[in-house]
Design a protein around this motif. Sequence first.
Motif, PDB file in Angstrom:
ATOM      1  N   UNK A  51       1.007  -1.298  -0.152  1.00 23.27           N
ATOM      2  CA  UNK A  51       0.255  -0.006   0.084  1.00 23.27           C
ATOM      3  C   UNK A  51       0.749   1.124   0.106  1.00 23.27           C
ATOM      4  N   UNK A  52       1.401   0.979   0.388  1.00 25.23           N
ATOM      5  CA  UNK A  52       2.849   2.010   1.112  1.00 25.23           C
ATOM      6  C   UNK A  52       2.978   2.262  -0.824  1.00 25.23           C
ATOM      7  N   UNK A  53       3.990   1.603  -1.176  1.00 22.38           N
ATOM      8  CA  UNK A  53       4.610   1.640  -2.505  1.00 22.38           C
ATOM      9  C   UNK A  53       3.598   2.074  -3.734  1.00 22.38           C
ATOM     10  N   UNK A  54       2.036   2.105  -3.547  1.00 23.69           N
ATOM     11  CA  UNK A  54       1.190   2.601  -4.409  1.00 23.69           C
ATOM     12  C   UNK A  54       0.784   3.937  -4.222  1.00 23.69           C
ATOM     13  N   UNK A  55       0.808   3.957  -3.093  1.00 18.09           N
ATOM     14  CA  UNK A  55       1.065   5.178  -2.288  1.00 18.09           C
ATOM     15  C   UNK A  55       2.043   6.166  -2.888  1.00 18.09           C
ATOM     16  N   UNK A  56       3.119   5.478  -2.868  1.00 17.01           N
ATOM     17  CA  UNK A  56       4.261   6.564  -2.971  1.00 17.01           C
ATOM     18  C   UNK A  56       4.447   6.639  -4.384  1.00 17.01           C
ATOM     19  N   UNK A  57       4.263   5.408  -5.434  1.00 21.15           N
ATOM     20  CA  UNK A  57       3.935   5.574  -6.862  1.00 21.15           C
ATOM     21  C   UNK A  57       3.599   6.883  -7.634  1.00 21.15           C
ATOM     22  N   UNK A  58       1.838   6.902  -6.509  1.00 27.61           N
ATOM     23  CA  UNK A  58       0.834   7.850  -7.490  1.00 27.61           C
ATOM     24  C   UNK A  58       1.647   8.941  -7.316  1.00 27.61           C
ATOM     25  N   UNK A  59       2.318   9.741  -5.820  1.00 28.17           N
ATOM     26  CA  UNK A  59       2.891  10.441  -5.385  1.00 28.17           C
ATOM     27  C   UNK A  59       3.669  11.290  -6.781  1.00 28.17           C
ATOM     28  N   UNK A  60       4.458  10.262  -7.271  1.00 29.51           N
ATOM     29  CA  UNK A  60       5.937  10.665  -7.808  1.00 29.51           C
ATOM     30  C   UNK A  60       5.428  10.272  -9.423  1.00 29.51           C
ATOM     31  N   UNK A  61       4.056   9.414 -10.142  1.00 26.96           N
ATOM     32  CA  UNK A  61       2.935  10.045 -11.054  1.00 26.96           C
ATOM     33  C   UNK A  61       3.523  11.456 -11.634  1.00 26.96           C
ATOM     34  N   UNK A  62       3.238  12.004 -10.964  1.00 30.31           N
ATOM     35  CA  UNK A  62       2.900  13.746 -11.251  1.00 30.31           C
ATOM     36  C   UNK A  62       3.664  14.421 -11.670  1.00 30.31           C
ATOM     37  N   UNK A  63       5.378  13.775 -11.693  1.00 32.35           N
ATOM     38  CA  UNK A  63       6.607  14.248 -11.922  1.00 32.35           C
ATOM     39  C   UNK A  63       6.927  13.886 -12.932  1.00 32.35           C
ATOM     40  N   UNK A  64       6.391  13.141 -13.182  1.00 32.30           N
ATOM     41  CA  UNK A  64       6.792  11.734 -14.516  1.00 32.30           C
ATOM     42  C   UNK A  64       5.677  12.055 -15.573  1.00 32.30           C
ATOM     43  N   UNK A  65       5.125  12.613 -16.255  1.00 34.29           N
ATOM     44  CA  UNK A  65       3.826  12.356 -17.353  1.00 34.29           C
ATOM     45  C   UNK A  65       4.626  11.023 -18.810  1.00 34.29           C
ATOM     46  N   UNK A  66       3.837  10.846 -18.725  1.00 30.41           N
ATOM     47  CA  UNK A  66       3.996  10.016 -19.945  1.00 30.41           C
ATOM     48  C   UNK A  66       4.476   8.268 -19.187  1.00 30.41           C
ATOM     49  N   UNK A  67       4.727   8.523 -18.506  1.00 28.11           N
ATOM     50  CA  UNK A  67       6.436   7.498 -17.605  1.00 28.11           C
ATOM     51  C   UNK A  67       5.438   6.645 -16.876  1.00 28.11           C
ATOM     52  N   UNK A  68       5.430   5.433 -16.732  1.00 27.32           N
ATOM     53  CA  UNK A  68       4.572   4.602 -15.652  1.00 27.32           C
ATOM     54  C   UNK A  68       5.741   4.183 -13.704  1.00 27.32           C
ATOM     55  N   UNK A  69       5.383   5.245 -13.565  1.00 27.91           N
ATOM     56  CA  UNK A  69       6.258   4.611 -12.353  1.00 27.91           C
ATOM     57  C   UNK A  69       7.022   3.400 -11.170  1.00 27.91           C
ATOM     58  N   UNK A  70       6.030   2.245 -11.988  1.00 29.44           N
ATOM     59  CA  UNK A  70       5.307   1.413 -11.361  1.00 29.44           C
ATOM     60  C   UNK A  70       6.608   0.004 -12.327  1.00 29.44           C
ATOM     61  N   UNK A  71       7.177   1.018 -13.565  1.00 30.70           N
ATOM     62  CA  UNK A  71       7.665   0.254 -14.037  1.00 30.70           C
ATOM     63  C   UNK A  71       9.165   0.224 -14.691  1.00 30.70           C
ATOM     64  N   UNK A  72       9.344   1.450 -13.865  1.00 33.66           N
ATOM     65  CA  UNK A  72      10.788   2.142 -13.968  1.00 33.66           C
ATOM     66  C   UNK A  72      12.057   0.626 -13.047  1.00 33.66           C
ATOM     67  N   UNK A  73      13.253   0.961 -13.355  1.00 33.32           N
ATOM     68  CA  UNK A  73      13.832   0.468 -12.852  1.00 33.32           C
ATOM     69  C   UNK A  73      13.805   0.879 -10.618  1.00 33.32           C
ATOM     70  N   UNK A  74      14.708   0.098 -10.385  1.00 34.40           N
ATOM     71  CA  UNK A  74      15.312   0.612  -8.650  1.00 34.40           C
ATOM     72  C   UNK A  74      15.926   1.807  -8.701  1.00 34.40           C
ATOM     73  N   UNK A  75      17.211   1.730  -9.409  1.00 34.97           N
ATOM     74  CA  UNK A  75      17.886   3.335  -9.590  1.00 34.97           C
ATOM     75  C   UNK A  75      17.102   4.579 -10.633  1.00 34.97           C
ATOM     76  N   UNK A  76      16.188   4.007 -11.002  1.00 32.51           N
ATOM     77  CA  UNK A  76      15.281   4.692 -12.083  1.00 32.51           C
ATOM     78  C   UNK A  76      14.788   5.668 -10.682  1.00 32.51           C
ATOM     79  N   UNK A  77      13.813   4.728 -10.019  1.00 32.30           N
ATOM     80  CA  UNK A  77      12.894   4.724  -8.517  1.00 32.30           C
ATOM     81  C   UNK A  77      13.973   5.784  -8.376  1.00 32.30           C
ATOM     82  N   UNK A  78      14.571   5.619  -7.456  1.00 32.66           N
ATOM     83  CA  UNK A  78      15.837   6.163  -6.037  1.00 32.66           C
ATOM     84  C   UNK A  78      16.088   7.630  -6.519  1.00 32.66           C
TER      85      UNK A  78
END
Length: 87
Positions: free
Chosen positions: A42-69
Amino acid sequence: MLADTILKEKSENTSIIDKIDRYLLEQFKPKDTEREQISSINDFEEFCHSLQKHTPGIIVKKMTVHEFYSLIRLVKKQSSKNGGKSD
């Protein structure tokens, strides 16, 4: 040195080792891993949603660990430049 002594005198030290094992096991309560896993997901899902607004057109969940951090560091940096406010 202590380990060597314990191994050499194995039969004599078995009861001491059992006492130590019992003591250590009593000190740590088992965790509810299923609850922790659900909370973590649940925390990961919420975090992905909050990060998504900073990456239009890119799906945060599909990022590599390096890209995510890297994205997290970038958002933190931008937030600190904006006085703690994120876009």
